[in-house]
Design a protein around this motif. Structure first.
Motif, mmCIF file in Angstrom:
data_model
loop_
_atom_site.group_PDB
_atom_site.id
_atom_site.type_symbol
_atom_site.label_atom_id
_atom_site.label_comp_id
_atom_site.label_asym_id
_atom_site.label_seq_id
_atom_site.Cartn_x
_atom_site.Cartn_y
_atom_site.Cartn_z
ATOM 1 N N ILE A 69 0.853 -1.203 0.000
ATOM 2 C CA ILE A 69 0.000 0.000 0.000
ATOM 3 C C ILE A 69 0.884 1.247 0.000
ATOM 4 C CG2 ILE A 69 -1.884 1.251 1.139
ATOM 5 C CD1 ILE A 69 -2.866 -1.345 2.270
ATOM 6 N N ASN A 70 1.948 1.217 0.800
ATOM 7 C CA ASN A 70 2.885 2.356 0.792
ATOM 8 C C ASN A 70 3.370 2.641 -0.627
ATOM 9 O OD1 ASN A 70 2.601 2.237 3.535
ATOM 10 N ND2 ASN A 70 4.787 2.065 3.995
ATOM 11 N N ALA A 71 3.803 1.586 -1.316
ATOM 12 C CA ALA A 71 4.368 1.765 -2.659
ATOM 13 C C ALA A 71 3.312 2.310 -3.617
ATOM 14 C CB ALA A 71 4.930 0.442 -3.168
ATOM 15 N N ALA A 72 2.077 1.823 -3.491
ATOM 16 C CA ALA A 72 1.015 2.280 -4.386
ATOM 17 C C ALA A 72 0.745 3.770 -4.183
ATOM 18 C CB ALA A 72 -0.256 1.465 -4.158
ATOM 19 N N ILE A 73 0.744 4.197 -2.917
ATOM 20 C CA ILE A 73 0.498 5.617 -2.641
ATOM 21 C C ILE A 73 1.676 6.464 -3.144
ATOM 22 C CG2 ILE A 73 0.160 7.345 -0.816
ATOM 23 C CD1 ILE A 73 -1.380 5.231 0.752
ATOM 24 N N PHE A 74 2.897 5.985 -2.888
ATOM 25 C CA PHE A 74 4.072 6.707 -3.383
ATOM 26 C C PHE A 74 4.010 6.872 -4.906
ATOM 27 C CE2 PHE A 74 6.661 5.759 0.545
ATOM 28 C CZ PHE A 74 6.917 7.074 0.837
ATOM 29 N N GLU A 75 3.663 5.792 -5.573
ATOM 30 C CA GLU A 75 3.632 5.837 -7.038
ATOM 31 C C GLU A 75 2.605 6.867 -7.503
ATOM 32 O OE1 GLU A 75 2.992 2.020 -8.949
ATOM 33 O OE2 GLU A 75 2.589 3.069 -10.846
ATOM 34 N N GLN A 76 1.419 6.849 -6.858
ATOM 35 C CA GLN A 76 0.375 7.792 -7.238
ATOM 36 C C GLN A 76 0.794 9.227 -6.907
ATOM 37 O OE1 GLN A 76 -2.373 7.020 -9.057
ATOM 38 N NE2 GLN A 76 -2.527 9.250 -9.176
ATOM 39 N N LEU A 77 1.473 9.386 -5.770
ATOM 40 C CA LEU A 77 1.957 10.718 -5.365
ATOM 41 C C LEU A 77 2.828 11.348 -6.443
ATOM 42 C CD1 LEU A 77 3.270 10.671 -1.674
ATOM 43 C CD2 LEU A 77 1.673 12.301 -2.663
ATOM 44 N N GLY A 78 3.624 10.491 -7.089
ATOM 45 C CA GLY A 78 4.519 10.980 -8.128
ATOM 46 C C GLY A 78 3.788 11.419 -9.385
ATOM 47 N N LYS A 79 2.515 11.028 -9.503
ATOM 48 C CA LYS A 79 1.727 11.445 -10.679
ATOM 49 C C LYS A 79 0.857 12.640 -10.318
ATOM 50 C CE LYS A 79 1.386 6.676 -12.371
ATOM 51 N NZ LYS A 79 0.428 5.564 -12.393
ATOM 52 N N VAL A 80 -0.139 12.399 -9.480
ATOM 53 C CA VAL A 80 -1.018 13.480 -9.017
ATOM 54 C C VAL A 80 -1.806 12.957 -7.815
ATOM 55 C CG1 VAL A 80 -2.986 12.897 -10.523
ATOM 56 C CG2 VAL A 80 -2.669 15.265 -9.788
ATOM 57 N N SER A 81 -2.106 13.824 -6.853
ATOM 58 C CA SER A 81 -2.755 13.369 -5.617
ATOM 59 C C SER A 81 -4.268 13.469 -5.663
ATOM 60 C CB SER A 81 -2.251 14.181 -4.426
ATOM 61 O OG SER A 81 -0.887 13.949 -4.245
ATOM 62 N N HIS A 82 -4.762 14.565 -6.205
ATOM 63 C CA HIS A 82 -6.212 14.727 -6.251
ATOM 64 C C HIS A 82 -6.612 15.546 -7.459
ATOM 65 C CE1 HIS A 82 -10.341 14.925 -5.030
ATOM 66 N NE2 HIS A 82 -10.327 16.237 -5.192
ATOM 67 N N THR A 83 -7.628 15.068 -8.163
ATOM 68 C CA THR A 83 -8.226 15.847 -9.247
ATOM 69 C C THR A 83 -9.732 15.673 -9.144
ATOM 70 O OG1 THR A 83 -7.983 13.948 -10.722
ATOM 71 C CG2 THR A 83 -6.254 15.620 -10.834
ATOM 72 N N SER A 84 -10.465 16.578 -9.729
ATOM 73 C CA SER A 84 -11.920 16.565 -9.564
ATOM 74 C C SER A 84 -12.567 15.389 -10.274
ATOM 75 C CB SER A 84 -12.501 17.863 -10.104
ATOM 76 O OG SER A 84 -13.909 17.777 -10.069
ATOM 77 N N PHE A 85 -13.575 14.819 -9.637
ATOM 78 C CA PHE A 85 -14.367 13.750 -10.247
ATOM 79 C C PHE A 85 -15.681 14.320 -10.804
ATOM 80 C CE2 PHE A 85 -15.910 9.177 -10.035
ATOM 81 C CZ PHE A 85 -14.862 8.664 -10.791
ATOM 82 N N LEU A 86 -15.818 15.638 -10.713
ATOM 83 C CA LEU A 86 -16.998 16.305 -11.279
ATOM 84 C C LEU A 86 -16.659 16.707 -12.713
ATOM 85 C CD1 LEU A 86 -17.185 16.725 -8.115
ATOM 86 C CD2 LEU A 86 -18.502 18.754 -8.608
#
Ligand SMILES: *Cc1c(COP(=O)(O)O)cnc(C)c1O
Length: 411
Positions: A69-86
């Protein structure tokens, strides 16, 4: 900063949930502040270690600091953390929605609506149920049935469903009608008027958590599902606590071969890492919102947070790769044995268990016993005089023994 200085700042500015704050801020109270964790072990500001006996308020699934889970979050962090779902989407949410509906058999579950926590997943299901009938020819269906001593969360809408005064706070059927029943039989005794107004029945399947871990009779869920089917009333399952393996199966409803109209998930969804929730529903419900005038106008800014989705996908991968459910069987059996022994301890009145969830009724104040358990290296929180033991699913047999021993010593 020294632990003492940190505790001073904490006590001056924080306000804690369900906590009598005058006692918390008292001179002699030294709050435990968790600094790190590994598996089932938590470590506080003074370097003391504890077993996480209630999975950090029922959320943690695979243990703290899990490398996947740590690695998955790190990987996502390197791309983008939050974008709108609207009005936009992203891969982690799309993939997670598919994986979630695929966990339920038969293809009945089709759609996933993401939100932030258990309460909002419940509100989402309730609002969908009410709006569905309003715009599909049954506007008189304005009532949700909830059970005595139910607990469905703390926002106004979710708390309105609650049946425990302490947890209801100031919320009282906010904006919609709630009919409270004690049992399945009570449903057959409703007046014709009430009956015609039912939009949905909501239940915590198999076990009511906050109601001192009270178990429903075996077969009750199956019967309730059949009743809802006969009356064409939606069944909303609150699996915020029971979801993700806690009861021994991925979802509690699978013990009785039930697939509801709405399945609400939260606590364990991200493995206990990030706040995120989901309300799953069917094609039928979804299609009841076709047409721009029938849009579901509901949502939150952080809906489908990318980090949360990445954590949830990783958690589901661990279930598969580490065969988590298969490895639960012996732990569940061991917990049953340990609870049977524990019942012989003077001061222990009764125990209840399903899967890796246990409620232990004690004679003394539950809060006092939990305080004593800390000295024996166990962190948990009681519900009145019921101690809760709900470890992360990764708990080892040795840790389970230590947890029950700590409770025994504390009692
Ligand atoms: C915790 C819980 C909720 C509320 O979830 P939050 O994330 O705290 O809002 C709802 N239903 C059940 C059964 C729960 O255990």
């Amino acid at each position: 900063m020294t632990p003492t200085a940190l505790a001073e700042i904490e006590k001056r500015h924080s306000w804690h949930p369900f906590t009598p704050m005058q006692a918390w801020t008292a001179e002699e109270h030294e709050p435990i502040m968790i600094e790190s964790g590994q598996g089932c072990v938590l470590r506080d500001q003074n370097g003391r270690e504890y077993l996480d006996g209630n999975a950090s308020i029922w959320t943690n699934i695979h243990g703290h600091n899990h490398p996947v889970i740590n690695a998955a979050i790190f990987e996502q962090l390197g791309k983008v953390s939050h974008t709108s779902f609207l009005g936009f989407s992203h891969a982690p949410a799309a993939l997670l929605a598919k994986e979630l509906v695929d966990l339920l058999p038969g293809g009945k579950m089709e759609r996933v609506f993401f939100s932030d926590d258990g309460s909002t997943a419940i509100e989402c299901a309730v609002r969908m149920a009410l709006q569905f009938w309003r715009q599909n020819g049954r506007p008189e269906r304005d009532t949700i049935v909830a059970f005595d001593r139910a607990y469905h969360g703390d926002t106004l809408g979710a708390a309105s469903l609650g049946g425990i005064p302490t947890f209801k706070g100031s919320a009282n059927q906010f904006g919609y009608r709630v009919l409270r029943v004690a049992s399945l039989d009570a449903l057959d005794l409703l007046t014709a008027d009430d009956q015609s107004r039912l939009a949905a029945v909501i239940i915590e399947p198999l076990i009511q958590g906050v109601a001192n871990m009270r178990l429903w009779p075996k077969g009750m869920l199956r019967e309730l599902n059949a009743w809802c089917g006969r009356e064409d009333v939606f069944l909303i399952l609150d699996e915020v606590m029971t979801g993700f393996g806690r009861t021994g199966k991925m979802f509690a409803c699978q013990h009785e071969d039930v697939v509801p109209d709405f399945l609400c998930l939260a606590k364990g969804l991200t493995g206990g890492y990030l706040p995120m929730a989901a309300a799953l529903t069917t094609k039928r419900v979804f299609e009841g919102f076709h047409g721009a005038e029938n849009t579901f106008f509901y949502g939150h800014s952080y809906t489908a947070n990318q980090l949360g989705c990445a954590a949830a996908l990783a958690s589901l991968r661990i279930f598969r790769d580490e065969a988590v459910l298969e490895h639960l069987e012996p732990k569940i059996a061991l917990l049953a044995e340990l609870l049977a022994e524990l019942r012989n301890t003077p001061g222990v009145l009764a125990t209840r268990q399903i899967g890796l969830i246990a409620g232990i009724d004690v004679e003394r104040s539950g809060a006092e016993v939990c305080l004593a358990a800390r000295k024996h290296g166990l962190l948990t929180r009681p519900i009145q005089n019921t101690l809760v033991l709900m470890p992360p699913l990764c708990v080892t047999e040795m840790e389970l023994r230590q947890m029950v021993l700590a409770i025994q010593s504390a009692v």
